[in-house]
Write a protein that holds these residues in place. Structure first.
Motif, PDB file in Angstrom:
ATOM      1  N   PHE A  57     -38.109 -15.341  19.233  1.00  0.00           N
ATOM      2  CA  PHE A  57     -37.507 -15.003  17.941  1.00  0.00           C
ATOM      3  C   PHE A  57     -38.135 -13.729  17.382  1.00  0.00           C
ATOM      4  O   PHE A  57     -37.437 -12.856  16.842  1.00  0.00           O
ATOM      5  CB  PHE A  57     -37.674 -16.164  16.947  1.00  0.00           C
ATOM      6  CG  PHE A  57     -36.500 -17.087  16.907  1.00  0.00           C
ATOM      7  CD1 PHE A  57     -36.216 -17.933  17.967  1.00  0.00           C
ATOM      8  CD2 PHE A  57     -35.673 -17.110  15.806  1.00  0.00           C
ATOM      9  CE1 PHE A  57     -35.129 -18.784  17.940  1.00  0.00           C
ATOM     10  CE2 PHE A  57     -34.583 -17.967  15.759  1.00  0.00           C
ATOM     11  CZ  PHE A  57     -34.306 -18.792  16.822  1.00  0.00           C
ATOM     12  N   GLU A  58     -39.439 -13.626  17.503  1.00  0.00           N
ATOM     13  CA  GLU A  58     -40.122 -12.438  16.982  1.00  0.00           C
ATOM     14  C   GLU A  58     -39.735 -11.190  17.765  1.00  0.00           C
ATOM     15  O   GLU A  58     -39.517 -10.122  17.196  1.00  0.00           O
ATOM     16  CB  GLU A  58     -41.641 -12.658  17.048  1.00  0.00           C
ATOM     17  CG  GLU A  58     -42.420 -11.560  16.375  1.00  0.00           C
ATOM     18  CD  GLU A  58     -43.905 -11.846  16.367  1.00  0.00           C
ATOM     19  OE1 GLU A  58     -44.676 -10.882  16.477  1.00  0.00           O
ATOM     20  OE2 GLU A  58     -44.291 -13.028  16.256  1.00  0.00           O
ATOM     21  N   GLU A  59     -39.635 -11.312  19.087  1.00  0.00           N
ATOM     22  CA  GLU A  59     -39.276 -10.175  19.928  1.00  0.00           C
ATOM     23  C   GLU A  59     -37.854  -9.691  19.655  1.00  0.00           C
ATOM     24  O   GLU A  59     -37.569  -8.491  19.721  1.00  0.00           O
ATOM     25  CB  GLU A  59     -39.408 -10.579  21.400  1.00  0.00           C
ATOM     26  CG  GLU A  59     -39.180  -9.449  22.378  1.00  0.00           C
ATOM     27  CD  GLU A  59     -39.410  -9.907  23.796  1.00  0.00           C
ATOM     28  OE1 GLU A  59     -38.414  -9.984  24.536  1.00  0.00           O
ATOM     29  OE2 GLU A  59     -40.562 -10.198  24.135  1.00  0.00           O
ATOM     30  N   MET A  60     -36.971 -10.605  19.335  1.00  0.00           N
ATOM     31  CA  MET A  60     -35.589 -10.252  19.039  1.00  0.00           C
ATOM     32  C   MET A  60     -35.426  -9.702  17.623  1.00  0.00           C
ATOM     33  O   MET A  60     -34.350  -9.237  17.250  1.00  0.00           O
ATOM     34  CB  MET A  60     -34.674 -11.464  19.219  1.00  0.00           C
ATOM     35  CG  MET A  60     -34.631 -11.991  20.639  1.00  0.00           C
ATOM     36  SD  MET A  60     -34.052 -10.787  21.835  1.00  0.00           S
ATOM     37  CE  MET A  60     -32.349 -10.725  21.434  1.00  0.00           C
ATOM     38  N   GLY A  61     -36.489  -9.755  16.816  1.00  0.00           N
ATOM     39  CA  GLY A  61     -36.433  -9.229  15.464  1.00  0.00           C
ATOM     40  C   GLY A  61     -35.860 -10.212  14.455  1.00  0.00           C
ATOM     41  O   GLY A  61     -35.522  -9.824  13.337  1.00  0.00           O
ATOM     42  N   TRP A  62     -35.729 -11.463  14.860  1.00  0.00           N
ATOM     43  CA  TRP A  62     -35.210 -12.480  13.961  1.00  0.00           C
ATOM     44  C   TRP A  62     -36.357 -13.063  13.147  1.00  0.00           C
ATOM     45  O   TRP A  62     -37.494 -13.133  13.608  1.00  0.00           O
ATOM     46  CB  TRP A  62     -34.529 -13.597  14.741  1.00  0.00           C
ATOM     47  CG  TRP A  62     -33.385 -13.131  15.598  1.00  0.00           C
ATOM     48  CD1 TRP A  62     -32.576 -12.060  15.377  1.00  0.00           C
ATOM     49  CD2 TRP A  62     -32.948 -13.734  16.809  1.00  0.00           C
ATOM     50  NE1 TRP A  62     -31.638 -11.958  16.373  1.00  0.00           N
ATOM     51  CE2 TRP A  62     -31.853 -12.969  17.270  1.00  0.00           C
ATOM     52  CE3 TRP A  62     -33.357 -14.818  17.555  1.00  0.00           C
ATOM     53  CZ2 TRP A  62     -31.168 -13.281  18.437  1.00  0.00           C
ATOM     54  CZ3 TRP A  62     -32.676 -15.133  18.701  1.00  0.00           C
ATOM     55  CH2 TRP A  62     -31.601 -14.371  19.138  1.00  0.00           C
ATOM     56  N   PRO A  63     -36.099 -13.507  11.940  1.00  0.00           N
ATOM     57  CA  PRO A  63     -37.176 -14.099  11.134  1.00  0.00           C
ATOM     58  C   PRO A  63     -37.619 -15.452  11.710  1.00  0.00           C
ATOM     59  O   PRO A  63     -36.811 -16.200  12.275  1.00  0.00           O
ATOM     60  CB  PRO A  63     -36.548 -14.278   9.749  1.00  0.00           C
ATOM     61  CG  PRO A  63     -35.077 -14.274   9.983  1.00  0.00           C
ATOM     62  CD  PRO A  63     -34.837 -13.446  11.202  1.00  0.00           C
TER      63      PRO A  63
END
Length: 96
Positions: A57-63
């Motif tokens: 999730f962090e790598e994809m830029g999602w919160p």
């Protein structure tokens, strides 16, 4: 009577030497696998993917709150489905 004597007397009154009244846990490989190994593995299935999931999730830029919401929804649905299977039986899973 002193405290230790009272406790010993109460213990002797409760246990009259008859071991047939006490239940014992079975000590077999089946018991170990079903009651110790399988719950441990179920816990590991739930815990091990968590760091990778949040890193994705962090790598994809999602919160990360979205990851938390997805975890909550997943575990909530798991509880509901466990109750459905418990009440309806395993036949509910056959069409799936």
């Amino acid at each position: 009577m002193e405290g230790a004597e009272i406790a010993e007397s109460a213990l002797n009154d409760a246990f009259d030497g008859d071991l047939e009244d006490f239940e014992t846990l079975p000590c077999s490989w089946t018991y170990v696998i079903v009651c110790i190994v399988l719950p441990f593995l179920t816990g590991q299935i739930n815990v091990l993917p968590t760091p990778g999931y949040t890193l994705h999730f962090e790598e994809m830029g999602w919160p990360l709150t979205s990851a938390g919401a997805a975890f909550s929804a997943g575990f909530g649905l798991r509880i509901i489905m466990q109750q459905v299977v418990l009440r309806a039986g395993y036949w509910i899973a056959v069409p799936l």
